[in-house]
Design a protein around this motif. Structure first.
Motif, mmCIF file in Angstrom:
data_model
loop_
_atom_site.group_PDB
_atom_site.id
_atom_site.type_symbol
_atom_site.label_atom_id
_atom_site.label_comp_id
_atom_site.label_asym_id
_atom_site.label_seq_id
_atom_site.Cartn_x
_atom_site.Cartn_y
_atom_site.Cartn_z
ATOM 1 N N MET A 75 0.834 -1.173 0.000
ATOM 2 C CA MET A 75 0.000 0.000 0.000
ATOM 3 C C MET A 75 0.887 1.247 0.000
ATOM 4 O O MET A 75 1.775 1.396 0.838
ATOM 5 C CB MET A 75 -0.891 -0.018 1.232
ATOM 6 C CG MET A 75 -1.742 1.200 1.357
ATOM 7 S SD MET A 75 -2.859 0.951 2.745
ATOM 8 C CE MET A 75 -3.011 2.592 3.288
ATOM 9 N N LEU A 76 0.693 2.113 -0.937
ATOM 10 C CA LEU A 76 1.484 3.327 -1.055
ATOM 11 C C LEU A 76 0.989 4.395 -0.086
ATOM 12 O O LEU A 76 -0.184 4.438 0.266
ATOM 13 C CB LEU A 76 1.439 3.853 -2.488
ATOM 14 C CG LEU A 76 2.055 2.941 -3.544
ATOM 15 C CD1 LEU A 76 1.908 3.560 -4.930
ATOM 16 C CD2 LEU A 76 3.511 2.629 -3.239
ATOM 17 N N LEU A 77 1.928 5.245 0.326
ATOM 18 C CA LEU A 77 1.622 6.321 1.262
ATOM 19 C C LEU A 77 1.694 7.657 0.546
ATOM 20 O O LEU A 77 2.669 7.945 -0.164
ATOM 21 C CB LEU A 77 2.620 6.311 2.420
ATOM 22 C CG LEU A 77 2.749 5.009 3.210
ATOM 23 C CD1 LEU A 77 3.896 5.111 4.209
ATOM 24 C CD2 LEU A 77 1.450 4.676 3.899
ATOM 25 N N ASP A 78 0.693 8.482 0.747
ATOM 26 C CA ASP A 78 0.653 9.824 0.187
ATOM 27 C C ASP A 78 1.761 10.667 0.815
ATOM 28 O O ASP A 78 2.150 10.454 1.970
ATOM 29 C CB ASP A 78 -0.721 10.441 0.487
ATOM 30 C CG ASP A 78 -0.860 11.817 -0.111
ATOM 31 O OD1 ASP A 78 -1.125 11.894 -1.322
ATOM 32 O OD2 ASP A 78 -0.709 12.804 0.637
ATOM 33 N N ILE A 79 2.258 11.636 0.090
ATOM 34 C CA ILE A 79 3.334 12.491 0.572
ATOM 35 C C ILE A 79 2.976 13.148 1.909
ATOM 36 O O ILE A 79 3.821 13.290 2.792
ATOM 37 C CB ILE A 79 3.734 13.553 -0.487
ATOM 38 C CG1 ILE A 79 5.011 14.287 -0.056
ATOM 39 C CG2 ILE A 79 2.584 14.503 -0.768
ATOM 40 C CD1 ILE A 79 5.614 15.168 -1.127
ATOM 41 N N GLY A 80 1.707 13.496 2.096
ATOM 42 C CA GLY A 80 1.279 14.089 3.367
ATOM 43 C C GLY A 80 1.398 13.114 4.522
ATOM 44 O O GLY A 80 1.791 13.487 5.629
ATOM 45 N N VAL A 81 1.084 11.851 4.277
ATOM 46 C CA VAL A 81 1.200 10.816 5.307
ATOM 47 C C VAL A 81 2.672 10.589 5.646
ATOM 48 O O VAL A 81 3.044 10.484 6.817
ATOM 49 C CB VAL A 81 0.516 9.507 4.842
ATOM 50 C CG1 VAL A 81 0.785 8.367 5.807
ATOM 51 C CG2 VAL A 81 -0.976 9.727 4.650
ATOM 52 N N VAL A 82 3.511 10.516 4.613
ATOM 53 C CA VAL A 82 4.946 10.320 4.842
ATOM 54 C C VAL A 82 5.506 11.497 5.646
ATOM 55 O O VAL A 82 6.281 11.308 6.595
ATOM 56 C CB VAL A 82 5.704 10.137 3.507
ATOM 57 C CG1 VAL A 82 7.211 10.118 3.728
ATOM 58 C CG2 VAL A 82 5.247 8.864 2.820
ATOM 59 N N ALA A 83 5.103 12.715 5.293
ATOM 60 C CA ALA A 83 5.566 13.897 6.015
ATOM 61 C C ALA A 83 5.130 13.836 7.477
ATOM 62 O O ALA A 83 5.933 14.111 8.389
ATOM 63 C CB ALA A 83 5.039 15.165 5.349
ATOM 64 N N GLU A 84 3.884 13.464 7.707
ATOM 65 C CA GLU A 84 3.368 13.403 9.075
ATOM 66 C C GLU A 84 4.072 12.334 9.896
ATOM 67 O O GLU A 84 4.492 12.578 11.026
ATOM 68 C CB GLU A 84 1.868 13.112 9.034
ATOM 69 C CG GLU A 84 1.218 13.077 10.399
ATOM 70 C CD GLU A 84 -0.266 12.763 10.313
ATOM 71 O OE1 GLU A 84 -0.730 11.924 11.107
ATOM 72 O OE2 GLU A 84 -0.945 13.344 9.449
ATOM 73 N N ARG A 85 4.241 11.161 9.324
ATOM 74 C CA ARG A 85 4.856 10.045 10.065
ATOM 75 C C ARG A 85 6.349 10.234 10.282
ATOM 76 O O ARG A 85 6.892 9.761 11.276
ATOM 77 C CB ARG A 85 4.602 8.726 9.345
ATOM 78 C CG ARG A 85 3.158 8.292 9.416
ATOM 79 C CD ARG A 85 2.992 6.917 8.836
ATOM 80 N NE ARG A 85 1.581 6.536 8.765
ATOM 81 C CZ ARG A 85 1.157 5.435 8.189
ATOM 82 N NH1 ARG A 85 2.014 4.590 7.621
ATOM 83 N NH2 ARG A 85 -0.131 5.164 8.161
#
Length: 136
Positions: free
Chosen positions: A1-11
């Motif tokens: 499952m791919l992660l959106d850039i916003g999710v990657v930034a948040e995590r």
């Protein structure tokens, strides 16, 4: 499952602008796009943690880039890591001496700092170090 850039930034705590820059210089790779938004593999979070660790250790982004294989998996150069650890050991020793000297000067019972023999010795050592630095 791919992660959106916003999710990657948040995590990861890495701003989207930095993620885009890291992609531009080849440190990380977006797997796809959803509209204009980059999508990253979950492993990107591990890569970002390794990048953060490398930066904390004083490695440049170019050096860190060399710590990843072509597929993005970590490929850590043990010799470079040992050399960096040795450099950090030297810095720690120097900073420890400096810290102890500053504490002594702050607590010195001499009437003035210039009347303190240890402070005068520290000044002499600082002057020598400055000359060495200036003379290359």
């Amino acid at each position: 499952m791919l992660l959106d850039i916003g999710v990657v930034a948040e995590r990861s705590g890495v701003p989207p602008s930095t993620l885009r820059y890291y992609e531009e210089i080849g440190l990380i790779r977006a797997e796809a796009r959803h509209g204009q938004r980059r999508q990253f593999a979950p492993e990107t979070l591990t890569q970002l943690a390794l990048i953060a660790l490398g930066k904390m250790a004083g490695f440049s982004l170019t050096e860190i880039k060399g710590m990843f294989g072509n597929d993005g998996t970590p490929d850590l150069p043990r010799g470079a890591l040992h050399a960096r650890a040795d450099t950090l050991d030297r810095q720690i020793r120097s900073l420890t001496v400096l810290r102890d000297a500053l504490r002594h000067v702050a607590d010195c019972p001499a009437e003035t700092h210039m009347a303190c023999p240890k402070f005068r010795r520290i000044l002499g050592l600082a002057a020598q170090a400055q000359r060495r630095t200036a003379n290359g």
